[in-house]
Design a protein around this motif. Structure first.
Motif, PDB file in Angstrom:
ATOM      1  N   ARG A 119      31.737  73.730  87.012  1.00 10.05           N
ATOM      2  CA  ARG A 119      33.011  73.070  86.728  1.00 10.05           C
ATOM      3  C   ARG A 119      33.150  72.922  85.214  1.00 10.05           C
ATOM      4  N   TRP A 120      34.377  72.711  84.756  1.00  7.29           N
ATOM      5  CA  TRP A 120      34.583  72.600  83.320  1.00  7.29           C
ATOM      6  C   TRP A 120      33.827  71.411  82.736  1.00  7.29           C
ATOM      7  N   THR A 121      33.694  70.327  83.506  1.00  7.58           N
ATOM      8  CA  THR A 121      32.964  69.158  83.003  1.00  7.58           C
ATOM      9  C   THR A 121      31.483  69.472  82.816  1.00  7.58           C
ATOM     10  N   ASP A 122      30.922  70.290  83.719  1.00  7.56           N
ATOM     11  CA  ASP A 122      29.522  70.679  83.576  1.00  7.56           C
ATOM     12  C   ASP A 122      29.319  71.590  82.366  1.00  7.56           C
ATOM     13  N   ASP A 166      28.139  61.088  79.077  1.00  7.41           N
ATOM     14  CA  ASP A 166      28.963  60.558  80.172  1.00  7.41           C
ATOM     15  C   ASP A 166      30.265  59.966  79.645  1.00  7.41           C
ATOM     16  N   ALA A 206      40.448  74.076  81.595  1.00  2.52           N
ATOM     17  CA  ALA A 206      40.508  72.835  82.374  1.00  2.52           C
ATOM     18  C   ALA A 206      41.942  72.389  82.614  1.00  2.52           C
ATOM     19  N   GLU A 233      37.954  63.639  81.427  1.00  2.00           N
ATOM     20  CA  GLU A 233      38.471  63.744  82.789  1.00  2.00           C
ATOM     21  C   GLU A 233      39.655  62.811  83.003  1.00  2.00           C
ATOM     22  N   VAL A 273      32.616  62.852  78.588  1.00  2.00           N
ATOM     23  CA  VAL A 273      33.104  63.667  79.703  1.00  2.00           C
ATOM     24  C   VAL A 273      34.024  62.867  80.618  1.00  2.00           C
ATOM     25  N   PHE A 274      33.634  61.640  80.963  1.00  2.00           N
ATOM     26  CA  PHE A 274      34.496  60.813  81.813  1.00  2.00           C
ATOM     27  C   PHE A 274      35.823  60.530  81.112  1.00  2.00           C
ATOM     28  N   VAL A 298      31.144  71.409  79.621  1.00  2.00           N
ATOM     29  CA  VAL A 298      31.213  70.524  78.457  1.00  2.00           C
ATOM     30  C   VAL A 298      29.869  69.827  78.248  1.00  2.00           C
ATOM     31  N   ARG A 299      29.277  69.325  79.323  1.00  2.00           N
ATOM     32  CA  ARG A 299      27.964  68.666  79.210  1.00  2.00           C
ATOM     33  C   ARG A 299      26.914  69.623  78.647  1.00  2.00           C
TER      34      ARG A 299
END
Length: 225
Positions: A65-68, A203, A116, A210, A206-207, A70-71
């Motif tokens: 996923r795009w969030t993963d 976190d 995203a 989102e 990223v949060f 970014v992490r």
């Protein structure tokens, strides 16, 4: 440039100057202007050399996923910056001219955020914001005296913690009720290695991204105000 990098790694970027390099080479400072326009030109060339090989996409998988992504990109950024002590001060001093390698990171991040669903201008602003946050965190790590504290014995470390706690307990409670109540936790955290909180920083970023994306999509479905 190679000598400037040696000097920067040994004594810090602030030690690099055309006068110092000329002294090392046994020439006049003016002789160096045949090779660089000025110190900033030298800094930009050093940035290109140090940032060469930076790759934020190490470990990326198509199923992420795009969030993963970014992490993973932020962790790659931190690890590769840690491996190159001059990379952070050079990237801060860099003016935006010349080096292609410097912009490769922004290209990778921009692709993630556009995929995203962020608008182009919005994604560029967010890259700037996230870069500033990460640079500030890495600067904090580079200036932190954790290594000094780790050389203290348990008794000396406990005495230091108590002094910090006592300083907070000595604050006027009517003005600082929350800090006085949290004095022990504050002392423990303030004397901890800030690198312990890396996952929390990732976190938080990223949060936050989102939430911003969800909020924007919610506004789009509702139509213009």
């Amino acid at each position: 440039m190679a000598r400037a990098l040696e000097l920067g790694n040994a004594e810090g970027l602030e030690a690099v100057s055309l006068r110092r390099l000329a002294l090392d080479f046994g020439v006049t400072p003016m002789a160096l202007y045949r090779h660089v326009r000025d110190k900033q030109d030298l800094v930009n060339a050093m940035t290109e050399a140090v940032m060469e090989g930076f790759d934020l996409k190490v470990g990326f998988r198509s199923s992420m996923r795009w969030t993963d992504r970014v992490r993973r990109a932020m962790t790659n950024f931190k690890e590769q910056m840690d491996a190159r002590p001059l990379a952070l001060p050079l990237s801060i001093a860099y003016t935006g001219e010349g080096p292609v390698s410097f912009w490769r990171m922004s290209e990778d991040l921009l692709g993630i955020l556009l995929d995203a669903g962020f608008r182009r201008r919005e994604a560029v602003v967010l890259i700037r914001v996230v870069s500033n946050l990460l640079a500030g965190y890495l600067l904090l790590l580079s200036q932190d005296d954790t290594a000094v504290r780790e050389r203290l014995g348990p008794r000396e470390l406990e005495l230091l913690r108590r002094r910090v706690e006592l300083a907070q307990l000595s604050l006027p409670q009517d003005e600082f009720p929350n800090i006085v109540e949290s004095a022990r936790d504050m002392a423990d955290v303030w004397l901890s290695n800030p690198d312990r909180w890396w996952r929390d920083i990732v976190d938080l970023i990223v949060f936050g991204l989102e939430t911003m994306l969800e909020r924007r999509h919610g506004r789009s479905r509702a139509g213009p105000a």
